[in-house]
Design a protein around this motif. Structure first.
Motif, PDB file in Angstrom:
ATOM      1  N   GLN A  63       0.811  -1.215   0.000  1.00 17.99           N
ATOM      2  CA  GLN A  63       0.000   0.000   0.000  1.00 17.99           C
ATOM      3  C   GLN A  63       0.849   1.273   0.000  1.00 17.99           C
ATOM      4  OE1 GLN A  63      -2.749   0.262   3.245  1.00 17.99           O
ATOM      5  NE2 GLN A  63      -3.575   2.250   2.597  1.00 17.99           N
ATOM      6  N   ALA A  64       1.809   1.370   0.920  1.00 13.18           N
ATOM      7  CA  ALA A  64       2.588   2.612   1.044  1.00 13.18           C
ATOM      8  C   ALA A  64       3.416   2.906  -0.211  1.00 13.18           C
ATOM      9  CB  ALA A  64       3.478   2.539   2.284  1.00 13.18           C
ATOM     10  N   PRO A  65       4.263   1.992  -0.691  1.00  7.61           N
ATOM     11  CA  PRO A  65       5.027   2.329  -1.907  1.00  7.61           C
ATOM     12  C   PRO A  65       4.160   2.466  -3.141  1.00  7.61           C
ATOM     13  CG  PRO A  65       5.416   0.043  -1.288  1.00  7.61           C
ATOM     14  CD  PRO A  65       4.646   0.663  -0.173  1.00  7.61           C
ATOM     15  N   PHE A  66       3.056   1.705  -3.206  1.00 10.47           N
ATOM     16  CA  PHE A  66       2.182   1.786  -4.370  1.00 10.47           C
ATOM     17  C   PHE A  66       1.531   3.163  -4.467  1.00 10.47           C
ATOM     18  CE2 PHE A  66      -1.795   0.984  -6.688  1.00 10.47           C
ATOM     19  CZ  PHE A  66      -1.285   0.338  -7.808  1.00 10.47           C
ATOM     20  N   GLU A  67       1.069   3.696  -3.351  1.00 14.48           N
ATOM     21  CA  GLU A  67       0.449   5.019  -3.355  1.00 14.48           C
ATOM     22  C   GLU A  67       1.471   6.112  -3.631  1.00 14.48           C
ATOM     23  OE1 GLU A  67      -1.632   5.509   0.280  1.00 14.48           O
ATOM     24  OE2 GLU A  67      -3.101   3.924  -0.137  1.00 14.48           O
ATOM     25  N   ILE A  68       2.683   5.949  -3.124  1.00 13.52           N
ATOM     26  CA  ILE A  68       3.725   6.940  -3.405  1.00 13.52           C
ATOM     27  C   ILE A  68       4.039   6.989  -4.897  1.00 13.52           C
ATOM     28  CG2 ILE A  68       6.166   7.471  -3.047  1.00 13.52           C
ATOM     29  CD1 ILE A  68       5.864   6.432  -0.193  1.00 13.52           C
ATOM     30  N   VAL A  69       4.154   5.811  -5.505  1.00 12.65           N
ATOM     31  CA  VAL A  69       4.434   5.765  -6.941  1.00 12.65           C
ATOM     32  C   VAL A  69       3.279   6.373  -7.733  1.00 12.65           C
ATOM     33  CG1 VAL A  69       4.771   4.209  -8.899  1.00 12.65           C
ATOM     34  CG2 VAL A  69       6.008   3.813  -6.768  1.00 12.65           C
ATOM     35  N   LEU A  70       2.037   6.125  -7.312  1.00 10.75           N
ATOM     36  CA  LEU A  70       0.896   6.699  -8.018  1.00 10.75           C
ATOM     37  C   LEU A  70       0.880   8.221  -7.915  1.00 10.75           C
ATOM     38  CD1 LEU A  70      -2.072   4.252  -7.259  1.00 10.75           C
ATOM     39  CD2 LEU A  70      -0.805   4.542  -9.386  1.00 10.75           C
ATOM     40  N   TRP A  71       1.207   8.757  -6.750  1.00  7.73           N
ATOM     41  CA  TRP A  71       1.246  10.214  -6.597  1.00  7.73           C
ATOM     42  C   TRP A  71       2.350  10.825  -7.457  1.00  7.73           C
ATOM     43  CZ3 TRP A  71      -2.424  13.179  -5.036  1.00  7.73           C
ATOM     44  CH2 TRP A  71      -3.334  12.766  -4.060  1.00  7.73           C
ATOM     45  N   ILE A  72       3.512  10.193  -7.489  1.00  8.32           N
ATOM     46  CA  ILE A  72       4.604  10.706  -8.319  1.00  8.32           C
ATOM     47  C   ILE A  72       4.241  10.623  -9.795  1.00  8.32           C
ATOM     48  CG2 ILE A  72       7.005  10.329  -8.999  1.00  8.32           C
ATOM     49  CD1 ILE A  72       7.581   9.396  -6.178  1.00  8.32           C
ATOM     50  N   MET A  73       3.592   9.517 -10.194  1.00 10.93           N
ATOM     51  CA  MET A  73       3.169   9.381 -11.577  1.00 10.93           C
ATOM     52  C   MET A  73       2.130  10.440 -11.942  1.00 10.93           C
ATOM     53  SD  MET A  73       3.606   7.663 -14.367  1.00 10.93           S
ATOM     54  CE  MET A  73       4.408   6.162 -13.811  1.00 10.93           C
ATOM     55  N   LEU A  74       1.208  10.714 -11.023  1.00  8.37           N
ATOM     56  CA  LEU A  74       0.207  11.754 -11.264  1.00  8.37           C
ATOM     57  C   LEU A  74       0.862  13.118 -11.409  1.00  8.37           C
ATOM     58  CD1 LEU A  74      -2.742  12.763 -11.339  1.00  8.37           C
ATOM     59  CD2 LEU A  74      -2.658  12.884  -8.841  1.00  8.37           C
ATOM     60  N   ALA A  75       1.831  13.410 -10.539  1.00  4.84           N
ATOM     61  CA  ALA A  75       2.516  14.700 -10.612  1.00  4.84           C
ATOM     62  C   ALA A  75       3.294  14.827 -11.915  1.00  4.84           C
ATOM     63  CB  ALA A  75       3.450  14.848  -9.414  1.00  4.84           C
ATOM     64  N   SER A  76       3.953  13.761 -12.343  1.00  2.91           N
ATOM     65  CA  SER A  76       4.732  13.813 -13.574  1.00  2.91           C
ATOM     66  C   SER A  76       3.840  13.983 -14.793  1.00  2.91           C
ATOM     67  CB  SER A  76       5.574  12.544 -13.711  1.00  2.91           C
ATOM     68  OG  SER A  76       6.421  12.377 -12.592  1.00  2.91           O
ATOM     69  N   LEU A  77       2.710  13.278 -14.818  1.00  2.00           N
ATOM     70  CA  LEU A  77       1.787  13.434 -15.942  1.00  2.00           C
ATOM     71  C   LEU A  77       1.173  14.824 -15.973  1.00  2.00           C
ATOM     72  CD1 LEU A  77      -0.039   9.975 -15.954  1.00  2.00           C
ATOM     73  CD2 LEU A  77       1.635  10.826 -17.594  1.00  2.00           C
ATOM     74  N   ALA A  78       0.896  15.386 -14.799  1.00  5.19           N
ATOM     75  CA  ALA A  78       0.374  16.754 -14.762  1.00  5.19           C
ATOM     76  C   ALA A  78       1.388  17.746 -15.300  1.00  5.19           C
ATOM     77  CB  ALA A  78      -0.022  17.116 -13.329  1.00  5.19           C
ATOM     78  N   LYS A  79       2.645  17.560 -14.932  1.00  6.97           N
ATOM     79  CA  LYS A  79       3.705  18.439 -15.449  1.00  6.97           C
ATOM     80  C   LYS A  79       3.877  18.255 -16.948  1.00  6.97           C
ATOM     81  CE  LYS A  79       8.426  19.796 -14.226  1.00  6.97           C
ATOM     82  NZ  LYS A  79       8.096  21.005 -13.464  1.00  6.97           N
ATOM     83  N   LEU A  80       3.798  17.021 -17.418  1.00  3.44           N
ATOM     84  CA  LEU A  80       3.911  16.763 -18.847  1.00  3.44           C
ATOM     85  C   LEU A  80       2.742  17.373 -19.608  1.00  3.44           C
ATOM     86  CD1 LEU A  80       5.597  15.267 -20.997  1.00  3.44           C
ATOM     87  CD2 LEU A  80       4.172  13.267 -20.593  1.00  3.44           C
ATOM     88  N   GLY A  81       1.545  17.230 -19.056  1.00  7.57           N
ATOM     89  CA  GLY A  81       0.384  17.833 -19.703  1.00  7.57           C
ATOM     90  C   GLY A  81       0.446  19.344 -19.743  1.00  7.57           C
ATOM     91  N   PHE A  82       1.049  19.955 -18.729  1.00  7.40           N
ATOM     92  CA  PHE A  82       1.178  21.412 -18.716  1.00  7.40           C
ATOM     93  C   PHE A  82       2.043  21.890 -19.870  1.00  7.40           C
ATOM     94  CE2 PHE A  82       3.869  24.996 -17.368  1.00  7.40           C
ATOM     95  CZ  PHE A  82       2.897  25.978 -17.242  1.00  7.40           C
ATOM     96  N   HIS A  83       3.140  21.203 -20.126  1.00  7.97           N
ATOM     97  CA  HIS A  83       4.039  21.642 -21.186  1.00  7.97           C
ATOM     98  C   HIS A  83       3.524  21.283 -22.576  1.00  7.97           C
ATOM     99  CE1 HIS A  83       7.311  23.088 -18.638  1.00  7.97           C
ATOM    100  NE2 HIS A  83       7.112  22.045 -17.867  1.00  7.97           N
ATOM    101  N   TRP A  84       2.488  20.480 -22.675  1.00  4.55           N
ATOM    102  CA  TRP A  84       1.874  20.155 -23.958  1.00  4.55           C
ATOM    103  C   TRP A  84       0.522  20.843 -24.128  1.00  4.55           C
ATOM    104  CZ3 TRP A  84       3.531  17.607 -28.273  1.00  4.55           C
ATOM    105  CH2 TRP A  84       4.747  16.932 -28.184  1.00  4.55           C
ATOM    106  N   SER A  85       0.259  21.864 -23.319  1.00  9.15           N
ATOM    107  CA  SER A  85      -1.056  22.507 -23.347  1.00  9.15           C
ATOM    108  C   SER A  85      -1.066  23.772 -24.185  1.00  9.15           C
ATOM    109  CB  SER A  85      -1.508  22.840 -21.920  1.00  9.15           C
ATOM    110  OG  SER A  85      -0.528  23.610 -21.246  1.00  9.15           O
ATOM    111  N   GLY A  86      -0.295  23.825 -25.234  1.00  7.09           N
ATOM    112  CA  GLY A  86      -0.351  24.940 -26.173  1.00  7.09           C
ATOM    113  C   GLY A  86       0.204  26.222 -25.584  1.00  7.09           C
TER     114      GLY A  86
END
Length: 708
Positions: A63-86
């Motif tokens: 549970q603990a490492p899985f949730e940490i990885v999901l939060w980091i993945m969410l943050a990285s995708l949000a940052k990636l989406g920001f730079h691809w948002s025109g």
């Protein structure tokens, strides 16, 4: 872009389900019994499963490492989406969009769980998220600019922070006295404690906004350095006021001891960082046979300095910044280029992920049930934060400009005052306050101030920089010539300060460079990696910067410069001109002389005639018609030159004009011999040796200068 948001939602949903309490997920009745206490007397018994299971899910195990990885993945995708948002990144800062993503995620979690989403704990922030950001800022700190402006930075960071803390705290206490009915239970120490945390200018917010603006170097280092050291001062003051609150009463002796403690905490963190920085440099000297683990020591020693300072109740921020600045030049000289690249990219990645997580959790933590609202307190805090910071910057700059050579302009002062954004540090500190009736009001006010500064000031600071026409910094990497000339100026200024007896910054910088070259570099850098020449060391540093590929470094060729290519005949003409003049220059020889062998006869006076005013060639030719014969030959040669060519003469001894390139090596005859057209008549005492030419003589022969 839509695919990124859909993928982010798919990652949010498992997090929401994982955060749901166990009571909302009833266990099926057909699950096999597990290992545990299964008897009334408490004895250990083993329950064997009824049948072998082919597939099973044990989420609580990961549970603990899985949730940490999901939060980091969410943050990285949000940052990636920001730079691809025109065109959105050009208008909205990255921190604003990440906070909006956090608000969305917090709303989804609140809708699924029907309770407040999890908040970012203070321990997780200060022990895991803040160190990478500060380490990245300290390791890539521009050392020359920082130490040249160190006095001004400390002036802003120490006195400016004290000004804001005392001003905001005392003013809020006055507001609480005026609103006695609703805010009467807020004491003076509580107001000072809140003032210490709300005065924290977060480097995460400041760096994320100013990184894209490319303001001038002086303004950037003042804002960056002040925000970096401001965190250390605010954390120390916060802990000091917190200790005062836990005392039954505060006396004058306690205040004096508290001031001494602030100094000890700051200097203690500095010495701890210095110790671990030198230790890291010494360790990197022996990594030649294990270059793979060389970058690991940079992270380990830096983090160890931070943890050691926190363990000793010293300033961890000061420790990790000092450690990074101390070890950088020695580590870069010891490790290989691949290791330097690994250090750079890992630090950038680590700090970027930490910043993204912090901003997302700021938005997530806003959706909660602990808010308390008070219009007088919230509005007064917003107004006081702006007023006290602006007045502090203006007053402190008025004093420091009297001592600076490069004064801080009013436009830069406005940007410094307006760039005081708040961020995660004050948000994390407010949750550390001991429970009292108005703690929820402090939390709500802190969130409002953060959102206002990040959204309103963060979104408008870039247009204000363009509107005020603030000077931007030079984005090109310095050349070797610029670095050498800069160091030459430093040595010259250090020598001048030493001669006049003034111990300024150049004097102490030169003394430290001598100590560093004589002792530290010999002890901390391997023998085979020590540059024998300072010019070679400058070249290696510039090569290292170019290989790093700094984000702020533009291409070497300016795209705005559009020059047409030269035609082949133009190239041939330039080549012929350069070859003839270089050959003529190499054939010239200057006779050696000393002051003991100078001729003392009267012919020297004949050469010293009054200076002639600058004339055009036509006027000069006319004026030479009535003079002696020694200038008539010169007039005949210049008669055929174009009117666009003018000649500046410092003496009547006119430059030797040759009719051909081969005439440069001809022997100069005495006054009695007939002079060819274009030759000056020179006395025998001033003749050059055979095959030479007169002193200070340089001839430039152009193709359109033909012999008439």
């Amino acid at each position: 872009m839509a695919a990124l948001w859909i993928l982010s939602f798919c990652l949010v949903w498992p997090v929401c389900l994982a955060l749901t309490p166990a009571a909302e997920h009833p266990q099926p009745h057909n699950l096999p019994p597990v290992l545990g206490l299964n008897s009334t007397d408490g004895s250990l018994s083993v329950d064997l499963p009824m049948a072998l299971r082919v597939f099973s899910v044990d989420y609580h195990h990961v549970q603990a490492p899985f949730e940490i990885v999901l939060w980091i993945m969410l943050a990285s995708l949000a940052k990636l989406g920001f730079h691809w948002s025109g065109r959105v990144p050009a208008v909205v800062p990255e921190s604003c969009l990440l906070i909006m993503v956090g608000l969305l995620v917090g709303g989804v979690i609140y809708g699924v769980r029907h309770s407040a989403p999890p908040t970012l704990s203070a321990d997780a922030f200060f022990l895991f998220l803040l160190p990478p950001i500060v380490l990245d800022a300290g390791y890539f700190l521009p050392g020359r600019l920082f130490f040249e402006n160190l006095g001004t930075i400390l002036w802003y960071a120490v006195l400016g922070t004290l000004w804001n803390v005392l001003g905001i705290g005392l003013s809020l206490y006055g507001v609480c006295l005026l609103a006695q009915s609703t805010l009467g239970d807020v004491s003076l120490l509580h107001c000072l404690l809140f003032g210490s945390l709300i005065a924290a200018v977060d480097p995460v917010a400041v760096l994320s906004v100013f990184q894209e603006m490319h303001v001038n170097d002086q303004l950037h280092i003042l804002v960056f350095g002040e925000s970096l050291l401001n965190d250390a001062v605010t954390v120390v003051l916060y802990k000091q006021f917190e200790s005062f609150l836990r005392l039954p009463s505060v006396s004058g002796l306690d205040v004096l001891l508290g001031g001494c403690r602030v100094v000890v905490v700051g200097l203690g963190g500095l010495f701890v960082g210095l110790f671990f920085g030198l230790l890291a440099a010494l360790t990197s000297r022996f990594t030649s046979r294990a270059q793979v683990i060389a970058p690991l020591f940079v992270f380990l020693y830096s983090y160890l300095s931070y943890l050691t300072s926190e363990m000793l109740h010293l300033s961890g921020i000061m420790a990790i910044v000092t450690c990074a600045v101390t070890m950088k030049q020695y580590v870069e000289a010891n490790v290989s280029e691949r290791s330097n690249t690994s250090i750079q990219y890992f630090l950038k990645m680590w700090s970027s992920v930490s910043e993204t997580l912090i901003f997302i959790f700021l938005g997530v933590s806003t959706i909660q049930d602990v808010h308390m609202w008070s219009w007088p307190f919230v509005c007064s805090t917003l107004l006081l934060c702006l007023v006290w910071r602006a007045t502090g910057v203006l007053l402190l700059t008025a004093v420091v400009n009297k001592l600076r050579r490069n004064a801080v302009t009013f436009r830069d002062q406005f940007i410094i005052a307006y760039g005081g954004l708040r961020g995660a540090i004050c948000f994390s500190l407010v949750f550390l306050i001991d429970d009292f009736p108005k703690k929820r009001l402090f939390i709500t006010t802190t969130i409002v101030v953060i959102l206002f500064t990040v959204f309103v000031q963060g979104m408008t600071i870039k247009p204000l920089v363009e509107l005020l026409d603030v000077k931007r910094k030079k984005r090109a990497l310095p050349t070797v010539s610029e670095e050498i000339h800069s160091r030459l100026i430093d040595h010259l200024l250090a020598g001048i300060e030493d001669v006049v007896g003034y111990w300024g910054q150049h004097y102490w910088k030169d003394k430290f460079e001598q100590f560093n070259r004589k002792y530290l570099r010999r002890f901390l850098i391997r023998e085979d990696h020590q540059a024998r020449s300072s010019i070679l060391r400058v070249y290696q540093e510039l090569e290292r910067r170019e290989q790093r590929g700094d984000e702020e470094a533009p291409p070497l060729v300016d795209p705005r410069s559009h020059s047409r290519p030269l035609l082949p005949e133009e190239m041939d003409s330039i080549r012929r001109i350069l070859s003839r003049n270089l050959q003529s220059f190499n054939n010239k020889q200057t006779p050696a002389y000393s002051r003991h062998t100078l001729n003392q006869d009267g012919s020297r006076d004949r050469m010293r005639k009054p200076l002639h005013r600058h004339q055009s060639l036509g006027e000069r030719y006319t004026s030479t018609q009535g003079e002696d014969g020694e200038f008539s030959g010169v007039g005949r040669v210049r008669k055929g030159l174009s009117r666009s060519h003018t000649v500046c003469s410092m003496s009547p001894r006119v430059a030797f004009q040759e009719s051909s390139v081969s005439a440069a090596s001809a022997q100069i005859t005495d006054l009695s011999s007939s002079s060819a057209p274009g030759e000056d008549l020179i006395s025998p005492q001033h003749q050059a040796p055979e095959g030479g030419a007169p002193k200070k003589h340089l001839s430039f022969v152009f193709e359109n200068e033909k012999e008439q």
